[in-house]
Structure formats: C-alpha cells, structure tokens
Scaffold this motif. Structure first.
Motif, PDB file in Angstrom:
ATOM      1  N   THR A   1       0.952  -1.147  -0.051  1.00 20.23           N
ATOM      2  CA  THR A   1      -0.005  -0.060  -0.016  1.00 20.23           C
ATOM      3  C   THR A   1       0.971   1.253  -0.125  1.00 20.23           C
ATOM      4  OG1 THR A   1      -0.338   0.077   2.343  1.00 20.23           O
ATOM      5  CG2 THR A   1      -1.888  -1.066   1.124  1.00 20.23           C
ATOM      6  N   SER A   2       0.140   2.258  -0.279  1.00 15.41           N
ATOM      7  CA  SER A   2       1.043   3.528  -0.410  1.00 15.41           C
ATOM      8  C   SER A   2       1.430   4.180   1.191  1.00 15.41           C
ATOM      9  CB  SER A   2       0.347   4.743  -1.023  1.00 15.41           C
ATOM     10  OG  SER A   2      -1.012   4.831  -0.540  1.00 15.41           O
ATOM     11  N   LEU A   3       2.279   4.909   1.316  1.00 17.08           N
ATOM     12  CA  LEU A   3       2.450   5.603   2.544  1.00 17.08           C
ATOM     13  C   LEU A   3       1.344   6.533   2.701  1.00 17.08           C
ATOM     14  CD1 LEU A   3       6.237   6.831   2.378  1.00 17.08           C
ATOM     15  CD2 LEU A   3       5.369   4.597   3.281  1.00 17.08           C
ATOM     16  N   ARG A   4       0.996   6.427   4.140  1.00 11.73           N
ATOM     17  CA  ARG A   4      -0.188   7.240   4.666  1.00 11.73           C
ATOM     18  C   ARG A   4       0.290   7.733   6.120  1.00 11.73           C
ATOM     19  NH1 ARG A   4      -4.667   5.906   3.146  1.00 11.73           N
ATOM     20  NH2 ARG A   4      -3.917   4.324   1.611  1.00 11.73           N
ATOM     21  N   GLY A   5      -0.277   8.905   6.705  1.00  8.29           N
ATOM     22  CA  GLY A   5      -0.342   9.264   7.970  1.00  8.29           C
ATOM     23  C   GLY A   5       0.434  10.651   7.887  1.00  8.29           C
ATOM     24  N   VAL A   6       0.466  11.333   9.178  1.00  2.34           N
ATOM     25  CA  VAL A   6       1.011  12.736   9.255  1.00  2.34           C
ATOM     26  C   VAL A   6       2.291  12.592   9.765  1.00  2.34           C
ATOM     27  CG1 VAL A   6       0.617  14.800  10.584  1.00  2.34           C
ATOM     28  CG2 VAL A   6      -1.271  13.384   9.951  1.00  2.34           C
ATOM     29  N   ILE A   7       3.335  13.538   8.979  1.00  4.70           N
ATOM     30  CA  ILE A   7       4.616  13.847   9.677  1.00  4.70           C
ATOM     31  C   ILE A   7       4.538  15.302   9.917  1.00  4.70           C
ATOM     32  CG2 ILE A   7       7.104  13.871   8.863  1.00  4.70           C
ATOM     33  CD1 ILE A   7       6.247  12.200   6.315  1.00  4.70           C
ATOM     34  N   HIS A   8       4.915  15.377  11.313  1.00  6.38           N
ATOM     35  CA  HIS A   8       5.385  16.896  11.928  1.00  6.38           C
ATOM     36  C   HIS A   8       6.903  17.081  11.880  1.00  6.38           C
ATOM     37  CE1 HIS A   8       1.221  16.238  13.783  1.00  6.38           C
ATOM     38  NE2 HIS A   8       1.659  14.974  13.967  1.00  6.38           N
ATOM     39  N   ILE A   9       6.821  18.377  11.174  1.00  9.63           N
ATOM     40  CA  ILE A   9       8.486  18.895  10.719  1.00  9.63           C
ATOM     41  C   ILE A   9       8.237  20.355  11.354  1.00  9.63           C
ATOM     42  CG2 ILE A   9       9.804  19.303   9.017  1.00  9.63           C
ATOM     43  CD1 ILE A   9       7.815  17.563   7.253  1.00  9.63           C
ATOM     44  N   SER A  10       9.606  20.538  11.996  1.00 13.04           N
ATOM     45  CA  SER A  10       9.973  21.914  12.399  1.00 13.04           C
ATOM     46  C   SER A  10      11.081  22.288  11.398  1.00 13.04           C
ATOM     47  CB  SER A  10      10.389  22.159  13.885  1.00 13.04           C
ATOM     48  OG  SER A  10      10.968  23.507  14.092  1.00 13.04           O
ATOM     49  N   ALA A  11      11.461  23.516  11.240  1.00 18.90           N
ATOM     50  CA  ALA A  11      12.526  23.827  10.282  1.00 18.90           C
ATOM     51  C   ALA A  11      12.507  25.527  10.428  1.00 18.90           C
ATOM     52  CB  ALA A  11      12.361  23.604   8.560  1.00 18.90           C
ATOM     53  N   PRO A  12      14.057  26.181  10.352  1.00 21.03           N
ATOM     54  CA  PRO A  12      13.987  27.585  10.217  1.00 21.03           C
ATOM     55  C   PRO A  12      13.122  28.243   9.108  1.00 21.03           C
ATOM     56  CG  PRO A  12      16.152  26.358  10.272  1.00 21.03           C
ATOM     57  CD  PRO A  12      15.188  25.444   9.738  1.00 21.03           C
ATOM     58  N   THR A  13      12.622  29.351   9.489  1.00 22.47           N
ATOM     59  CA  THR A  13      11.638  30.083   8.609  1.00 22.47           C
ATOM     60  C   THR A  13      12.213  30.188   7.179  1.00 22.47           C
ATOM     61  OG1 THR A  13      10.727  31.403  10.698  1.00 22.47           O
ATOM     62  CG2 THR A  13      10.089  32.063   8.508  1.00 22.47           C
ATOM     63  N   GLY A  14      13.401  30.831   6.911  1.00 22.41           N
ATOM     64  CA  GLY A  14      13.837  31.307   5.768  1.00 22.41           C
ATOM     65  C   GLY A  14      14.177  29.827   5.083  1.00 22.41           C
ATOM     66  N   PHE A  15      14.899  29.068   5.398  1.00 23.57           N
ATOM     67  CA  PHE A  15      15.258  27.659   4.813  1.00 23.57           C
ATOM     68  C   PHE A  15      14.069  27.267   4.569  1.00 23.57           C
ATOM     69  CE2 PHE A  15      16.715  23.485   4.666  1.00 23.57           C
ATOM     70  CZ  PHE A  15      17.808  23.493   4.018  1.00 23.57           C
TER      71      PHE A  15
END
Length: 300
Positions: free
Chosen positions: A88-102
């Motif tokens: 089956t295909s990938l599914r679900g939520v990924i929670h990500i943080s990153a610097p604003t500009g980048f």
C-alpha cells in the motif's frame, strides 16, 4: 493470550498511569487490559505496577521492564508497517519543524516533490527561527543548520551550508571595503542572536581557523532578515548562503573574503533516539538527503 498484547497493555498503562486510558488506546475494556497486565506479571513472577484506588505507578522492576520492552514493541510495529507498505502507499501525518527562511526557500520545494509522490501523507509544518523541542512538541523531525548541540537526538545529514560574509555596494562605498577579516572590528556588523558567540566570527586564515571579534548595533535571530538589512546598506552581515544567493547574483550584495570561508555548516534532520521511526518518516528522510536542490550551495 498474545504476549505482545500483554506487553503493549502494560506499556500503555505505565506511560499513561491509567488502565482506562490504556484501554481506550487499545480499543479494549479496562477489565481486559487489567487482566493482560496481571497475566504478564504472573508469567514473569514479579510485580510491575503499584496499584491503588487512585493511582498507578511503576515498581523498580516495572521501570526496568518498560525500558526493555518498548524497543521490542517499536520493532514489532515497524515490521508490520513495512510489510503493509510493500502493498500500500505511505499514509499518515509527519510533523516537521524548520528555520523560517530555509523552510520557505529550500524545504518547501523539496516537500512539494515528496507530497506529489505520496498523496496520502500529510505534512504538518512549523517554521520558526527558535530551536523547537522535538520531544515536548511531538515533532517527528526538525531540520536545523549549524552545530548540532543536542546529543540526545539522532542526526541525519542532508547537506552542507556555507556562511557568507557580505555587504551592499552602498555600504562599501560609504564605509570602505575591509581589506582583511580582522578589519571587521572597525565596521558595523549584524550580530546573529542564534549563535552562542554572536560577536565572534571565524575565518580560515593562512590554513588556520581564526576568531575575529565584531560588533554592531543590530542583533537579529532571523538570517533572512539580516540579509535584507545588509542589502539595504545598513551593515555587514554573515548569513547562510541560501539567504543571500539571489542578492549576490543580482549585485545587491557583494561577498567579502570568499577565500577565507570556514567549513560549511551541516544541514541535518534531527529526530528522537528512543522513538520508532515510521516508514513514512524514513521515506521523507531518504528523499531530503537525496535532493540536490535542497543544499546546492555546499558540496554534499
């Protein structure tokens, strides 16, 4: 009775300090979850939990058992996920943080390509120039640039990012062009509030890294804003290459001392050591690490 169910019931009760919550998480009755834990204790011949009418807590041996059984449960879940995802295909939520500009300039285009390949994956993005607490904020991963100071997290290198010292032609015409990195001590510089030592800039001079003391009236915690201020002619900035690439190409900024750049910063994804990495998060990590457009400024 399945031993995995017993272990999972115990782990959920221990982490939530509640049979009721554990039962809700498992989709079973509280009575059945209590039986699972009691049967596990009988099989082991030890008491894992202290129970009163008002509270549930771990015994010493229970705490040890929880530490040992959680990786086993994570491994079992990962095994099931990987087998399912073969079909089956990938599914679900990924929670990500990153610097604003980048995040806006480099990460978003890469995530868009990932999202197109995996339409059932949801991406929850939090952009901030502060260092988010991955565990406390429930993040799956955080993208960071610079020294990786938190040894409690796993690190996956995604690329490298040079630091560029630059100024606008207007500033250089007004204040003069510094002939050597040490001459920055007499210039107006923009200080990066994210750095441990904002007033110390490092350069490679005669084959050795040398610290140069700088100062200035401006202190900022957003590299993109520092680049914009430098382009306005206010001061000299030291910024990650991604924030000044367009301004350097257009001539709004001029790089100073390109031959004295120190080793580029690492761009990396950080994630918890003791948390199971789901197949969808692993797929995203592989995608980011393999995307040459994420960090074109530094050699991978």
């Amino acid at each position: 009775m399945d031993k995995i169910d017993r272990m999972r019931a115990f782990a959920l009760v221990a982490k939530n300090a509640s049979f009721t919550v554990a039962a809700q998480r498992m989709g079973r009755s509280a009575r059945l979850v209590s039986k699972y834990v009691a049967d596990l204790e009988n099989a082991l011949g030890v008491q894992l939990l202290n129970r009163t009418t008002r509270s549930v807590s771990l015994t010493d041996v229970g705490a040890t058992y929880l530490t040992l059984c959680e990786p086993l449960l994570d491994g079992f879940d990962e095994l099931e996920d990987r087998v399912r995802n073969e079909q089956t295909s990938l599914r679900g939520v990924i929670h990500i943080s990153a610097p604003t500009g980048f995040g806006a300039l480099r990460l978003i285009p890469s995530l868009a390509k990932f999202a197109e390949k995996h339409p059932n994956v949801e991406l929850d993005l939090k952009f901030s120039d502060r260092r988010a607490s991955i565990v406390e904020e429930g993040l799956d991963l955080a993208v960071r640039i610079g020294p990786m100071r938190d040894s409690s997290l796993k690190v996956r290198q995604l690329g490298r990012m040079p630091l560029v010292v630059c100024a606008s032609p207007a500033y250089l015409e007004r204040a003069g062009c510094p002939s050597h990195p040490r001459a920055l001590a007499s210039h107006e510089c923009i200080l990066d509030g994210n750095m441990t030592e904002p007033t110390v800039w490092r350069f490679s001079i005669s084959g050795h890294e040398e610290a140069v003391n700088v100062n200035g009236r401006f202190r900022m915690n957003a590299p993109a804003a520092s680049a914009r201020l430098a382009a306005q002619g206010a001061a000299i900035a030291r910024c990650p290459a991604y924030t000044v690439a367009d301004a350097l190409n257009s001539g709004d900024l001029v790089e100073l001392f390109p031959e004295n750049r120190v080793s580029p910063y690492v761009v990396a994804a950080l994630f918890p050591q003791n948390r199971r990495i789901t197949t969808r998060v692993r797929a995203l990590l592989d995608h980011l690490a393999g995307d040459p457009a994420l960090c074109p400024d530094g050699k991978r």
